[in-house]
Design an enzyme around this catalytic site. Structure first.
Site, PDB file in Angstrom:
ATOM      1  N   ASN A 167      -8.877  13.455  -0.047  1.00  0.00           N
ATOM      2  CA  ASN A 167      -8.146  14.885  -0.072  1.00  0.00           C
ATOM      3  C   ASN A 167      -9.025  15.533  -1.063  1.00  0.00           C
ATOM      4  O   ASN A 167      -8.897  15.681  -2.299  1.00  0.00           O
ATOM      5  CB  ASN A 167      -6.643  14.877  -0.609  1.00  0.00           C
ATOM      6  CG  ASN A 167      -5.969  15.840  -0.588  1.00  0.00           C
ATOM      7  OD1 ASN A 167      -6.692  16.909  -0.194  1.00  0.00           O
ATOM      8  ND2 ASN A 167      -4.650  16.020  -0.931  1.00  0.00           N
ATOM      9  N   LYS A 214      -9.453  13.973  -4.440  1.00  0.00           N
ATOM     10  CA  LYS A 214      -8.499  12.706  -4.732  1.00  0.00           C
ATOM     11  C   LYS A 214      -8.470  11.801  -3.542  1.00  0.00           C
ATOM     12  O   LYS A 214      -8.771  11.845  -2.730  1.00  0.00           O
ATOM     13  CB  LYS A 214      -7.012  13.632  -4.393  1.00  0.00           C
ATOM     14  CG  LYS A 214      -5.869  13.199  -5.188  1.00  0.00           C
ATOM     15  CD  LYS A 214      -4.998  14.403  -5.061  1.00  0.00           C
ATOM     16  CE  LYS A 214      -3.438  13.706  -5.536  1.00  0.00           C
ATOM     17  NZ  LYS A 214      -2.400  14.863  -5.011  1.00  0.00           N
ATOM     18  N   ARG A 220      -7.891  14.264   4.809  1.00  0.00           N
ATOM     19  CA  ARG A 220      -6.974  15.182   4.779  1.00  0.00           C
ATOM     20  C   ARG A 220      -7.697  16.753   4.982  1.00  0.00           C
ATOM     21  O   ARG A 220      -8.584  17.009   4.479  1.00  0.00           O
ATOM     22  CB  ARG A 220      -6.240  15.297   3.696  1.00  0.00           C
ATOM     23  CG  ARG A 220      -5.314  16.756   3.794  1.00  0.00           C
ATOM     24  CD  ARG A 220      -4.432  16.842   2.490  1.00  0.00           C
ATOM     25  NE  ARG A 220      -3.777  18.037   2.597  1.00  0.00           N
ATOM     26  CZ  ARG A 220      -3.615  19.013   1.677  1.00  0.00           C
ATOM     27  NH1 ARG A 220      -4.135  18.874   0.563  1.00  0.00           N
ATOM     28  NH2 ARG A 220      -2.846  20.032   1.801  1.00  0.00           N
ATOM     29  N   HIS A 233       1.496  21.419   5.297  1.00  0.00           N
ATOM     30  CA  HIS A 233       2.329  20.238   5.022  1.00  0.00           C
ATOM     31  C   HIS A 233       2.946  19.409   6.207  1.00  0.00           C
ATOM     32  O   HIS A 233       3.702  18.740   5.959  1.00  0.00           O
ATOM     33  CB  HIS A 233       3.820  20.771   4.153  1.00  0.00           C
ATOM     34  CG  HIS A 233       3.552  21.212   2.851  1.00  0.00           C
ATOM     35  ND1 HIS A 233       4.439  22.190   2.136  1.00  0.00           N
ATOM     36  CD2 HIS A 233       2.626  20.996   1.837  1.00  0.00           C
ATOM     37  CE1 HIS A 233       3.877  22.433   1.003  1.00  0.00           C
ATOM     38  NE2 HIS A 233       2.980  21.858   0.869  1.00  0.00           N
ATOM     39  N   ASN A 269       5.888  21.796  -5.888  1.00  0.00           N
ATOM     40  CA  ASN A 269       5.411  22.859  -6.324  1.00  0.00           C
ATOM     41  C   ASN A 269       4.939  24.066  -5.101  1.00  0.00           C
ATOM     42  O   ASN A 269       5.109  25.011  -5.164  1.00  0.00           O
ATOM     43  CB  ASN A 269       3.733  22.685  -7.282  1.00  0.00           C
ATOM     44  CG  ASN A 269       3.661  23.785  -8.086  1.00  0.00           C
ATOM     45  OD1 ASN A 269       4.325  24.632  -8.657  1.00  0.00           O
ATOM     46  ND2 ASN A 269       2.142  23.972  -8.268  1.00  0.00           N
ATOM     47  N   ARG A 280       3.877  30.708  -5.809  1.00  0.00           N
ATOM     48  CA  ARG A 280       3.862  31.570  -4.824  1.00  0.00           C
ATOM     49  C   ARG A 280       5.043  32.159  -4.231  1.00  0.00           C
ATOM     50  O   ARG A 280       6.284  31.590  -4.507  1.00  0.00           O
ATOM     51  CB  ARG A 280       3.157  30.954  -3.456  1.00  0.00           C
ATOM     52  CG  ARG A 280       1.889  30.228  -3.542  1.00  0.00           C
ATOM     53  CD  ARG A 280       1.559  29.149  -2.388  1.00  0.00           C
ATOM     54  NE  ARG A 280       1.372  27.838  -3.014  1.00  0.00           N
ATOM     55  CZ  ARG A 280       1.224  26.876  -2.174  1.00  0.00           C
ATOM     56  NH1 ARG A 280       1.303  26.788  -0.997  1.00  0.00           N
ATOM     57  NH2 ARG A 280       1.145  25.625  -2.601  1.00  0.00           N
ATOM     58  N   ASP A 308       6.809  24.826 -13.590  1.00  0.00           N
ATOM     59  CA  ASP A 308       7.492  23.817 -13.319  1.00  0.00           C
ATOM     60  C   ASP A 308       8.855  23.850 -13.531  1.00  0.00           C
ATOM     61  O   ASP A 308       9.640  24.416 -14.328  1.00  0.00           O
ATOM     62  CB  ASP A 308       6.735  22.834 -14.510  1.00  0.00           C
ATOM     63  CG  ASP A 308       7.381  21.183 -14.328  1.00  0.00           C
ATOM     64  OD1 ASP A 308       8.404  21.053 -14.283  1.00  0.00           O
ATOM     65  OD2 ASP A 308       6.371  20.672 -14.642  1.00  0.00           O
ATOM     66  N   GLY A 344      12.610  18.006  -4.474  1.00  0.00           N
ATOM     67  CA  GLY A 344      13.614  17.582  -3.447  1.00  0.00           C
ATOM     68  C   GLY A 344      14.001  16.011  -3.919  1.00  0.00           C
ATOM     69  O   GLY A 344      15.281  15.692  -3.537  1.00  0.00           O
ATOM     70  N   GLU A 345      12.950  15.280  -4.441  1.00  0.00           N
ATOM     71  CA  GLU A 345      13.299  13.991  -4.711  1.00  0.00           C
ATOM     72  C   GLU A 345      14.056  13.499  -5.986  1.00  0.00           C
ATOM     73  O   GLU A 345      14.844  12.680  -6.178  1.00  0.00           O
ATOM     74  CB  GLU A 345      12.148  13.113  -4.708  1.00  0.00           C
ATOM     75  CG  GLU A 345      11.343  12.737  -3.438  1.00  0.00           C
ATOM     76  CD  GLU A 345       9.990  12.372  -3.342  1.00  0.00           C
ATOM     77  OE1 GLU A 345       9.487  11.674  -4.485  1.00  0.00           O
ATOM     78  OE2 GLU A 345       9.046  12.743  -2.354  1.00  0.00           O
ATOM     79  N   ASN A 346      13.682  14.651  -6.821  1.00  0.00           N
ATOM     80  CA  ASN A 346      14.213  14.345  -8.296  1.00  0.00           C
ATOM     81  C   ASN A 346      15.031  15.275  -8.674  1.00  0.00           C
ATOM     82  O   ASN A 346      15.793  15.050  -9.770  1.00  0.00           O
ATOM     83  CB  ASN A 346      12.858  14.571  -9.278  1.00  0.00           C
ATOM     84  CG  ASN A 346      11.934  13.531  -8.900  1.00  0.00           C
ATOM     85  OD1 ASN A 346      12.275  11.875  -8.867  1.00  0.00           O
ATOM     86  ND2 ASN A 346      10.578  13.844  -8.420  1.00  0.00           N
ATOM     87  N   GLU A 400       2.212  11.212   2.066  1.00  0.00           N
ATOM     88  CA  GLU A 400       1.017  11.766   2.931  1.00  0.00           C
ATOM     89  C   GLU A 400      -0.143  10.800   3.196  1.00  0.00           C
ATOM     90  O   GLU A 400      -0.803  10.880   4.256  1.00  0.00           O
ATOM     91  CB  GLU A 400       0.767  12.980   2.440  1.00  0.00           C
ATOM     92  CG  GLU A 400       1.835  14.357   2.736  1.00  0.00           C
ATOM     93  CD  GLU A 400       1.714  15.419   1.669  1.00  0.00           C
ATOM     94  OE1 GLU A 400       1.853  15.231   0.414  1.00  0.00           O
ATOM     95  OE2 GLU A 400       1.138  16.537   2.207  1.00  0.00           O
TER      96      GLU A 400
HETATM   97  P1  AMP Z   1       5.124  18.047  -6.462  1.00  0.00           P
HETATM   98  O1  AMP Z   1       4.144  19.332  -5.955  1.00  0.00           O
HETATM   99  O2  AMP Z   1       5.664  17.355  -5.268  1.00  0.00           O
HETATM  100  O3  AMP Z   1       4.387  17.197  -7.215  1.00  0.00           O
HETATM  101  O4  AMP Z   1       6.379  18.755  -7.223  1.00  0.00           O
HETATM  102  C1  AMP Z   1       6.296  19.281  -8.559  1.00  0.00           C
HETATM  103  C2  AMP Z   1       7.588  20.041  -8.798  1.00  0.00           C
HETATM  104  O5  AMP Z   1       8.534  18.963  -8.833  1.00  0.00           O
HETATM  105  C3  AMP Z   1       7.421  20.674 -10.262  1.00  0.00           C
HETATM  106  O6  AMP Z   1       7.847  21.729 -10.115  1.00  0.00           O
HETATM  107  C4  AMP Z   1       8.234  19.635 -11.033  1.00  0.00           C
HETATM  108  O7  AMP Z   1       8.846  20.401 -12.058  1.00  0.00           O
HETATM  109  C5  AMP Z   1       9.280  19.200 -10.123  1.00  0.00           C
HETATM  110  N1  AMP Z   1      10.021  17.975 -10.714  1.00  0.00           N
HETATM  111  C6  AMP Z   1       9.355  16.811 -10.628  1.00  0.00           C
HETATM  112  N2  AMP Z   1      10.246  15.983 -11.230  1.00  0.00           N
HETATM  113  C7  AMP Z   1      11.439  16.686 -11.355  1.00  0.00           C
HETATM  114  C8  AMP Z   1      12.732  16.554 -11.953  1.00  0.00           C
HETATM  115  N3  AMP Z   1      13.089  15.172 -12.467  1.00  0.00           N
HETATM  116  N4  AMP Z   1      13.601  17.570 -12.101  1.00  0.00           N
HETATM  117  C9  AMP Z   1      13.217  18.782 -11.730  1.00  0.00           C
HETATM  118  N5  AMP Z   1      12.220  18.826 -11.094  1.00  0.00           N
HETATM  119  C10 AMP Z   1      10.990  18.001 -10.983  1.00  0.00           C
END
Ligand code: AMP
Length: 400
Positions: free
Chosen positions: A7, A14, A90, A179, A210, A240, A282, A332-334, A383
């Site tokens: 990537n 990467k 990618r 995406h 992000n 963004r 973040d 979404g995951e965390n 991905e």
């Molecule tokens: P990604 O681009 O998929 O790596 O996601 C990055 C974003 O996920 C950032 O805004 C992080 O703050 C958010 N993120 C990661 N872990 C957590 C968490 N445990 N709680 C809230 N946001 C999270």
């Protein structure tokens, strides 16, 4: 079969070396700040990561370092480059040419180059990665996997902008999405998780990191997505702005005395969670500040969830319902709190989040209540594995 997944960004490279059959990551890393005096190379799996300051004038030199790290020293994962069977790249923009992943030949390279007009930094970077591989691993089969190809099934009513038609004819201005590899992966995993055919489901996929995007996938076919000509459109993101009134652009240019490039930078890098909170892109930082009463952080948090909620409504309308909503990527995951805010108030639509399940952590999981008509799933995106899988499939295509 071992696939090297690459990537390439404008100043980064990467990579992951993936064994497809066993689904294992044999090595991974990133070269950052390529071309600057501060370049460094991070290589290795989580428990054995090495960071090396290393001069890299370009992607070709970065690739040489990657191959060296893969085959020698304490970070060695394979004995020789012969153990890399193929390379998957990618590529951000596949335009109208690519509705699926393809084996790379001269024609594919020239089309990726032609499409660089639509994604200048990204497609040129992918070409640097492709050229570096051609130089250092001549003859090795390579596959291009496009972020846009999954959305080539959109109908004109979904991908056209109501601008003068000539602009589409002259400059190919239309929605391409982004995406796509992630949306394709999480939709398929969701169907597998539920043990139902993808072709039987109406799915809304939410890639919330992000960068953020959402898609409507109707019986296996992507019919709409939130990103547009570029990955700036749609949802509010880390830095963004997503969709805004287009008249704001000339307004800012005039009143702030900015050039087109400067407004573009403002919308891509200084907006979203960062722009509203004034603190960070973040979500963790914004969340903590909002819990401490920081008003703009609270506003940023509210706007982010509201933006996702609106797209859920849109996509239910265009599909005439929804069976599954899938959440993925960093947020979404965390982030259980963000998920709670997104789904609050959607009970009348048959969408019920289970507040206890929502708090649990883990891999692929269901977080809706037992009586929810719509299943809500969390599916970690991957991905890189999808790129490795496409590469694997293309290597064997025609042999069956
Ligand atoms: P990604 O681009 O998929 O790596 O996601 C990055 C974003 O996920 C950032 O805004 C992080 O703050 C958010 N993120 C990661 N872990 C957590 C968490 N445990 N709680 C809230 N946001 C999270």
């Amino acid at each position: 079969m071992n696939v090297l997944v690459l990537n390439a960004g404008s100043s980064s490279l990467k990579y992951q070396l993936i064994n497809v059959e066993s689904q294992t990551v044999m090595a991974k890393g990133i070269c950052e700040r390529v071309g600057s005096g501060e370049a460094f190379h991070k290589h290795g799996l989580d428990d054995n990561e090495h960071v090396i300051d290393a001069p890299m004038r370009d992607h070709n030199e970065a690739m040489a370092l990657v191959l060296e790290a893969l085959t020698s020293g304490p970070t060695k994962a394979i004995d020789s480059l012969d153990e890399i069977d193929a390379i998957g790249h990618r590529v951000v923009q596949g335009g109208k040419y690519f509705d699926r992943s393809v084996l790379i030949d001269d024609d594919v390279v020239s089309k990726i180059d032609e499409l660089a007009e639509l994604a200048p930094l990204h497609n040129k970077a992918a070409l640097m990665g492709i050229n570096a591989c051609r130089e250092q691993m001549p003859g090795k089969p390579m596959v291009a996997v496009f972020d846009t190809s999954f959305f080539q099934t959109l109908l004109p009513k979904a991908y056209m902008y109501p601008l003068p038609y000539e602009l589409y004819e002259k400059h190919s201005i239309r929605k391409y999405g982004a995406h796509g590899t992630s949306h394709r992966y999480i939709a398929q995993r969701a169907a597998d998780f539920l043990d139902e055919p993808l072709d039987d489901l109406k799915i809304i996929t939410c890639h919330l990191g992000n960068g953020c995007s959402m898609s409507a996938i109707d019986h296996g076919v992507a019919i709409d997505t939130s990103m547009g000509l570029t990955p700036l459109d749609g949802l509010m993101m880390g830095t963004r702005c997503g969709a805004i009134d287009p008249a704001i652009v000339p307004f800012i240019m005039e009143h702030e005395g900015l050039t087109a490039a400067e407004v573009n930078d403002l919308m891509n890098k200084q907006s979203g969670l960062l722009g509203i909170s004034g603190l960070s892109n973040d979500l963790r930082t914004v969340r903590t500040a909002s819990e401490e009463g920081h008003e703009r952080a609270q506003l940023a948090y509210d706007m982010y969830s509201y933006s996702v909620k609106k797209y859920i409504g849109q996509y239910i309308a265009v599909m005439g319902g929804v069976d599954v909503i899938v959440l993925s990527a960093g947020v979404g995951e965390n982030c259980d709190k963000m998920r709670r805010m997104i789904f609050t108030g959607l009970q009348p639509l048959g969408i019920k989040l289970d507040l206890e399940k929502n708090k649990l952590r883990g891999g692929e999981r269901e977080i809706s209540t037992d009586d929810s008509e719509v299943q809500i799933l969390v599916i970690p995106t991957n991905e890189e594995y999808m790129i490795a899988l496409d590469t694997f499939d293309l290597m064997f295509e025609g042999e069956a």
